[in-house]
Motif scaffolding. Structure first.
Motif, PDB file in Angstrom:
ATOM      1  N   SER A  13       0.822  -1.212   0.000  1.00  0.00           N
ATOM      2  CA  SER A  13       0.000   0.000   0.000  1.00  0.00           C
ATOM      3  C   SER A  13       0.856   1.262   0.000  1.00  0.00           C
ATOM      4  O   SER A  13       0.362   2.349  -0.261  1.00  0.00           O
ATOM      5  CB  SER A  13      -0.939   0.003   1.209  1.00  0.00           C
ATOM      6  N   LEU A  14       2.132   1.121   0.308  1.00  0.00           N
ATOM      7  CA  LEU A  14       3.002   2.296   0.369  1.00  0.00           C
ATOM      8  C   LEU A  14       3.970   2.362  -0.803  1.00  0.00           C
ATOM      9  O   LEU A  14       4.874   3.185  -0.834  1.00  0.00           O
ATOM     10  CB  LEU A  14       3.790   2.293   1.685  1.00  0.00           C
TER      11      LEU A  14
ATOM     12  N   TRP B  80       2.966   7.775   1.366  1.00  0.00           N
ATOM     13  CA  TRP B  80       1.782   7.937   2.216  1.00  0.00           C
ATOM     14  C   TRP B  80       0.633   8.566   1.417  1.00  0.00           C
ATOM     15  O   TRP B  80      -0.522   8.438   1.753  1.00  0.00           O
ATOM     16  CB  TRP B  80       2.105   8.786   3.441  1.00  0.00           C
TER      17      TRP B  80
ATOM     18  N   ASN C  30      -0.531   7.540  -1.193  1.00  0.00           N
ATOM     19  CA  ASN C  30      -1.415   6.516  -1.747  1.00  0.00           C
ATOM     20  C   ASN C  30      -2.750   6.473  -1.009  1.00  0.00           C
ATOM     21  O   ASN C  30      -3.796   6.261  -1.605  1.00  0.00           O
ATOM     22  CB  ASN C  30      -0.757   5.141  -1.648  1.00  0.00           C
ATOM     23  N   TYR C  31      -2.665   6.661   0.317  1.00  0.00           N
ATOM     24  CA  TYR C  31      -3.891   6.601   1.116  1.00  0.00           C
ATOM     25  C   TYR C  31      -4.815   7.744   0.745  1.00  0.00           C
ATOM     26  O   TYR C  31      -6.027   7.581   0.594  1.00  0.00           O
ATOM     27  CB  TYR C  31      -3.557   6.616   2.606  1.00  0.00           C
ATOM     28  N   GLU C  32      -4.194   8.926   0.596  1.00  0.00           N
ATOM     29  CA  GLU C  32      -4.986  10.085   0.214  1.00  0.00           C
ATOM     30  C   GLU C  32      -5.628   9.841  -1.149  1.00  0.00           C
ATOM     31  O   GLU C  32      -6.801  10.136  -1.357  1.00  0.00           O
ATOM     32  CB  GLU C  32      -4.043  11.283   0.140  1.00  0.00           C
TER      33      GLU C  32
ATOM     34  N   ALA D 236      -6.330   6.986  -2.604  1.00  0.00           N
ATOM     35  CA  ALA D 236      -7.396   5.990  -2.530  1.00  0.00           C
ATOM     36  C   ALA D 236      -8.692   6.632  -2.047  1.00  0.00           C
ATOM     37  O   ALA D 236      -9.772   6.349  -2.546  1.00  0.00           O
ATOM     38  CB  ALA D 236      -6.990   4.853  -1.609  1.00  0.00           C
ATOM     39  N   PHE D 237      -8.565   7.515  -1.070  1.00  0.00           N
ATOM     40  CA  PHE D 237      -9.760   8.147  -0.509  1.00  0.00           C
ATOM     41  C   PHE D 237     -10.350   9.192  -1.437  1.00  0.00           C
ATOM     42  O   PHE D 237     -11.527   9.520  -1.345  1.00  0.00           O
ATOM     43  CB  PHE D 237      -9.464   8.761   0.862  1.00  0.00           C
TER      44      PHE D 237
ATOM     45  N   LEU E 280      -3.330   1.204  -4.318  1.00  0.00           N
ATOM     46  CA  LEU E 280      -4.488   1.893  -3.746  1.00  0.00           C
ATOM     47  C   LEU E 280      -5.480   0.893  -3.149  1.00  0.00           C
ATOM     48  O   LEU E 280      -6.074   1.129  -2.088  1.00  0.00           O
ATOM     49  CB  LEU E 280      -5.187   2.725  -4.821  1.00  0.00           C
TER      50      LEU E 280
ATOM     51  N   ALA F 230      -4.257  -0.193   0.160  1.00  0.00           N
ATOM     52  CA  ALA F 230      -4.415   0.894   1.136  1.00  0.00           C
ATOM     53  C   ALA F 230      -5.854   0.957   1.620  1.00  0.00           C
ATOM     54  O   ALA F 230      -6.135   0.982   2.827  1.00  0.00           O
ATOM     55  CB  ALA F 230      -4.008   2.220   0.506  1.00  0.00           C
ATOM     56  N   ALA F 231      -6.791   0.923   0.676  1.00  0.00           N
ATOM     57  CA  ALA F 231      -8.206   1.004   1.043  1.00  0.00           C
ATOM     58  C   ALA F 231      -8.615  -0.192   1.880  1.00  0.00           C
ATOM     59  O   ALA F 231      -9.355  -0.066   2.862  1.00  0.00           O
ATOM     60  CB  ALA F 231      -9.055   1.090  -0.219  1.00  0.00           C
TER      61      ALA F 231
ATOM     62  N   VAL G  28      -7.429   0.119   5.527  1.00  0.00           N
ATOM     63  CA  VAL G  28      -8.244   1.067   6.298  1.00  0.00           C
ATOM     64  C   VAL G  28      -9.594   0.439   6.638  1.00  0.00           C
ATOM     65  O   VAL G  28     -10.110   0.602   7.743  1.00  0.00           O
ATOM     66  CB  VAL G  28      -8.432   2.385   5.522  1.00  0.00           C
TER      67      VAL G  28
END
Lengths: 429, 300, 299
Positions: free
Chosen positions: B58-59, B79, B81-83, B85-86, B266, B269-270, B273
């Motif tokens: 995910s990173l 980091w 990637n998280y943003e 994905a969202f 992504l 990552a999703a 979470v």
């Protein structure tokens, strides 16, 4: 007098909701199921098409259900099985749904803005027509083409493939550019039997009238195609099934392996091509290689939305469908989001990537005959193929000798004939 | 009876002796504990390896995901990637929908299960054993055969496109919970009921005022397991919901698997979470689970 | 006479109240189980392509299933072997894990969370993760094996390893079984162990004489639940293997799904589902009957 007044009051009271209902009736809601993906566009594209349509047709409201690509078929089949109301408009991604789709012929005839001639011919023939009926309209199209990574070729000092190359060239080049030490494979392998290359060998799984397998699946042509596949697998220039699977769940293809520079040649599609463009990969593009056949075939398809035969508002549903698959809708889908490729040739000049040479190559393949899987005339093609993957798999696993292929195909003919008969008895030929 | 007293007095006697020894032994046990901890940590590491791999992926940059040979860690953790994905899909919205769905489902179980279990545990009536067997047998039914008939039924009721088709079945009790609760209630002495009955309490007053307060451990099990199972439920929301804005996270994640490409970094990552709420709930609730689950071993 | 009457009246109230308490379940059973099962049973005697109406064909589907469907044999074999492979491991390893987690040491809570984690997370993403994890060339497992000089197998892509790989995936979720064992372990009265220790029983003997016998009811429960679950294996084939290679992981429910939702053969698919249901019920009945010989209840 009194009676009259009462009557008047009553009718006024009664009239109000009826009038309101009539007013509400003017506003027709059309339910649309669609999916997030490159042939139809992403969420944003759908919203833009719908907004433009609703602005032009204030009396029609579109109620969109956007499903994940993996879920549309299950949901649609559940709804069909339940036998009740279906969405007014849905993508006909399965030929088996054709019988429940509305025949659009009379609507198209009455429509001054839309005609068959607008569309690229192969895509009109595929899923859009079923027997005598027009069951859907083509929107975005797709086709398989071979992308090659110029950097990989340059590094190995091998000439780029050309449009007139053959299946033998494919293996030779793949071997020449393979670089095991760095995990670089030469070229990918077909992900199913009887795709374009099989057709280029004139191989066919069963007779045109869907009755006979003997003499087709085990014909010299089929055998030659399978032997080519055997040669490719044993050249060790092609990624194993494991590599392909990891990098491509169904329909994805080894695009990631290609973009990571670990695959010299990959059979991909228009959407992957755009992705490679956007990622700045130094690549070229050629059609799938030719075989002994005089024709070259394309593995091409289009997304074809249809209208449910039991729709309560077929006229309004057609309004939307013809907008979505017509000039305006396809223009929006082409210029937004994932840059779909239109099935209307007249729109191509406005495609954002039209100047790229790759797009031109892509266009030439679109006039070729299509492989059977997408040709919509054989409902049992897919059901039958599902049962005949044994020889294909054995070769892929390197579990069969080259001289055993014929015998294995002969054996498989029997299984396939049973599967075909069973399928034809259910779905028809 | 007699042997038991004998045994327990003897136990008491030697227990004191034992306790005296334990103190000494604990000091000697230290190296042994370290061994146990080392083993457990090693095992935990193995179990967590797939999760670690997801986190590492995910990173990564998309290219690093496909590197050969594989890279254990991203050279430069992304980091962002998280943003990304969202921003790609409304994941918070999906998670909120999941929470809503799961909470209502859990409430459904909490309402129905005690009542049904009470019927099985405390009443005698013809056909009870057969019904109990039938109830357990429903665990064997493959869920896939239910969707077409259910779609038909909910279409007749006009409920397609609402949360009802997903939540409503939860109001009729899950067989696992009913079984657990029945077992647990049977272990509560009947004398309590009798006493309350003598005081004039009706059957259902007894359930809610006498028995249910003693069943808290099972209620905890219901809360946690119902949360887990429904959080991961994919098919039912896919088939019954209409609106993109109403999808739970399980369906939302499927959008990362596009038709022609999967953005693995992504997607992972999703997914990570989406696991968090379940993980947090489990961590805090696990102490309460053991008591409720212990009813499984009681004689039915 | 009067006494009898009073008793039967009490019995009647009992029965009525019992039925009232059960009514939500009976309602749910009718709509969410009985109707779908009866519908499947009916459909199993028909030919139905989802589109259009079902055509009654008698036992034809069942005859086809048993006489001329090689895929049926593949599916039955794959499912049967999966149950045999995964079940003993899951039961035994689950118990061993539970014994470890039952130790009264500080920090056990954290370990319990870690081991339970795999049972908590599920769904498509996790299954997809396994494809990556076991990929023969770039996967984590084979890379680790390469460090110690072992060339790992082809896992999901090897004819002989595919099924064990899927079984291995399910073993990863053993924490779910362990937590239930753990509950059973903590239920065993401590005084039994103390008494045994005084009698000079070793830990090993304590396990065989106390722990295991008292745990048999939990063991039976686990056996039945895990067996039912194993028979219903689906997602792994659906997401990872698509039944391959060479139908080695073509599990029964996956076959049902393909026939029903991909091949438009709902009639035949229903026959498959009914057959699976009968197999699960028979297997459960058999286990229950066999358990009379070894399950031990306190009191």
């Amino acid at each position: 007098m009194f009676k009259k007044t009462i009557k008047a009051i009553f009718s006024a009271i009664l009239a109000t909701p009826i009038a309101l209902m009539a007013l509400a009736d003017d506003q027709v809601t059309i339910t649309v199921w669609s999916m997030d993906g490159h042939d139809l566009g992403n969420e944003d594209t759908h919203r833009q098409v719908i907004a433009a349509f609703e602005a032009a047709h204030p009396n029609i409201k579109i109620d969109l259900t956007l499903l994940p690509e993996s879920g549309l078929e299950d949901r649609m089949n559940t709804a069909i099985g339940a036998g009740g109301k279906l969405p007014d408009v849905f993508p006909l991604i399965s030929g088996e749904w054709a019988p429940i789709a509305l025949d659009l012929s009379s609507y198209i005839e009455a429509d001054p803005d839309l005609s068959q001639d607008m569309y690229a011919e192969p895509f009109w023939r595929t899923r859009a027509t079923f027997g005598e009926k027009v069951v859907a309209l083509p929107t975005g199209i797709g086709a398989n083409v071979v992308l090659y990574n110029k950097d990989v070729f340059d590094k190995a000092g091998v000439e780029y493939p050309t449009a007139d190359w053959t299946t033998e060239d494919f293996i030779k080049k793949a071997v020449a550019i393979t670089d095991k030490a760095n995990g670089v494979w030469g070229g990918d392998r077909p992900r199913d039997a009887y795709r374009a290359i099989w057709h280029n060998y004139d191989a066919q799984v069963y007779s045109d009238d869907s009755t006979t397998v003997e003499g087709y699946h085990n014909s010299p042509q089929s055998l030659a195609a399978y032997q080519w596949y055997w040669d490719l697998v044993h050249s060790d220039a092609t990624p194993t099934k494991a590599e392909i699977d990891v990098l491509g769940t169904e329909g994805t293809g080894p695009v990631d392996l290609f973009i990571a520079g670990r695959l010299g040649m990959a059979t991909l599609n228009q959407s992957h091509m755009l992705r490679a463009l956007k990622e700045g990969i130094n690549f070229g593009m050629v059609p799938e290689p030719a075989g002994p056949s005089k024709d070259r075939h394309a593995n091409a398809w289009s997304a074809t939305p249809a209208i449910a035969g039991n729709s309560e508002h077929p006229q309004e549903a057609y309004e939307f469908l013809s907008f979505w698959a017509g000039m305006e809708g396809q223009y929006i889908s082409m210029t937004t989001g994932l840059n779909m490729f239109p099935s209307i040739p007249a729109l191509w000049k406005d495609h954002p990537y039209i100047d790229h040479p790759a797009i031109q190559t892509f266009k030439t393949t679109l006039d070729w005959p299509l492989v059977r899987d997408f040709d919509g005339t054989h409902l049992c093609w897919r059901a039958a193929l599902r049962r005949v993957d044994e020889v294909y798999e054995l070769i892929g696993l390197k579990a069969i000798e080259r001289n055993e292929i014929k015998k294995a195909l002969d054996k498989e003919v029997v299984v396939l004939q049973t599967a075909l008969d069973d399928c034809v008895s259910r779905l028809g030929s | 009876m007699k042997t038991e007293t004998l045994a327990s007095s003897r136990t008491q006697e030697i227990m004191d002796l034992h306790k005296a020894r334990v103190g000494r032994r604990n000091r000697r046990a230290l190296p042994k504990n370290i061994l146990i901890y080392a083993f457990m940590t090693g095992l935990a590491f193995l179990f967590m390896l797939p999760i670690f791999w997801m986190a590492s992926t995910s990173l990564k940059l998309p290219r690093e995901v496909f590197a050969f040979p594989m890279e254990w860690l991203p050279s430069n953790p992304q980091w962002g990637n998280y943003e990304e994905a969202f921003s790609k899909f409304p994941l918070w919205r999906f998670m909120w929908n999941s929470t809503y769905m799961v909470v209502l489902s859990t409430i459904g179980q909490l309402i129905s299960v005690p009542l049904i279990a009470y019927g099985f545990a405390r009443f005698e009536f013809p056909g009870k054993n057969i019904l109990f067997m039938l109830m357990l047998a429903t665990l064997m039914v493959p869920t896939h055969i239910k969707f077409i008939p259910l779609y038909w039924m909910f279409q007749q009721l006009g409920l397609i496109g609402t949360y009802w088709p997903i939540i409503l079945p939860e109001f009729f009790g899950h067989p696992f919970f009913i079984f657990l609760m029945t077992q647990y209630m049977r272990s509560i002495p009947k004398e309590l009921d009798e006493a309350a009955r003598l005081d004039g309490a009706g059957s259902f007053t007894i359930l809610y005022l006498v028995i249910l307060p003693l069943c808290k451990p099972v209620l905890a099990v219901i809360v946690v397991f119902s949360f887990l199972w429904n959080w991961n439920e994919f098919m039912a929301p896919l088939i019954f919901l209409d609106d993109f804005e109403e999808y739970p996270i399980s369906v939302g994640l499927a959008f990362f698997q596009g038709r022609y490409s999967v953005e693995w970094h992504l997607f992972m990552a999703a997914t990570l979470v989406s696991i968090l709420p379940v993980l947090v709930l489990y961590f805090f609730a696990q102490r309460h689970l053991i008591g409720g689950l212990s009813a499984i071993g009681l004689k039915g | 006479m009067q006494f009898m009457g009073r008793k039967s009246k009490r019995e009647r109230t009992q029965a009525i109240e019992g039925y009232v308490a059960l009514s939500p379940w009976m309602f749910g059973f009718l709509f969410f189980y009985a109707i779908p099962i009866l519908a499947s049973l009916y459909l199993s005697f028909t030919q139905w392509t989802l589109v259009g109406s079902a055509k009654w064909i008698g036992f034809e589907n069942y005859i086809r299933m048993f006489t001329r469907d090689p895929v049926f044999i593949d599916a039955a074999t794959a499912t049967g072997f999966f149950v045999l492979y995964s079940l003993p491991f899951k039961l035994i390893l689950g118990l061993m894990l539970a014994l470890l987690l039952n130790m009264k040491l500080p920090g056990m809570n954290y370990f319990r969370t870690i081991f339970f984690l795999p049972a908590v997370i599920s769904g498509v993403a996790v299954s997809l993760m396994w494809i990556w994890f076991l990929q023969p060339d770039t996967g984590v497992v084979n890379t680790l094996l390469r460090y110690v000089g072992i060339s790992g197998p082809g896992w999901f892509w090897d004819i002989n390893w595919a099924l064990p790989s899927v079984a291995m995936m399910s073993i990863w979720k053993v924490g779910g079984a362990a937590i239930i064992y753990l509950a059973g372990l903590q239920n065993i009265p401590a005084h039994l162990y103390e008494a045994a220790a005084i009698d000079g029983a070793s830990k090993w003997q304590q396990f065989w004489r106390i722990t295991l016998p008292l745990l048999t009811p939990v063991l039976l429960f686990q056996l039945i639940i895990e067996m039912i679950d194993a028979f219903k294996i689906f997602t792994e084939a659906f997401v990872i293997t698509q039944g391959g290679p060479l139908n080695r992981t073509y599990f029964f429910l996956y076959y049902f799904y393909e026939e029903a939702f991909r091949n438009f053969n709902m009639g035949y698919a229903s026959a498959l589902a009914i057959f699976l249901l009968i197999v699960i019920m028979s297997a459960t009945a058999l286990v229950k009957w066999w358990s009379n010989r070894w399950v031990y209840y306190e009191n």
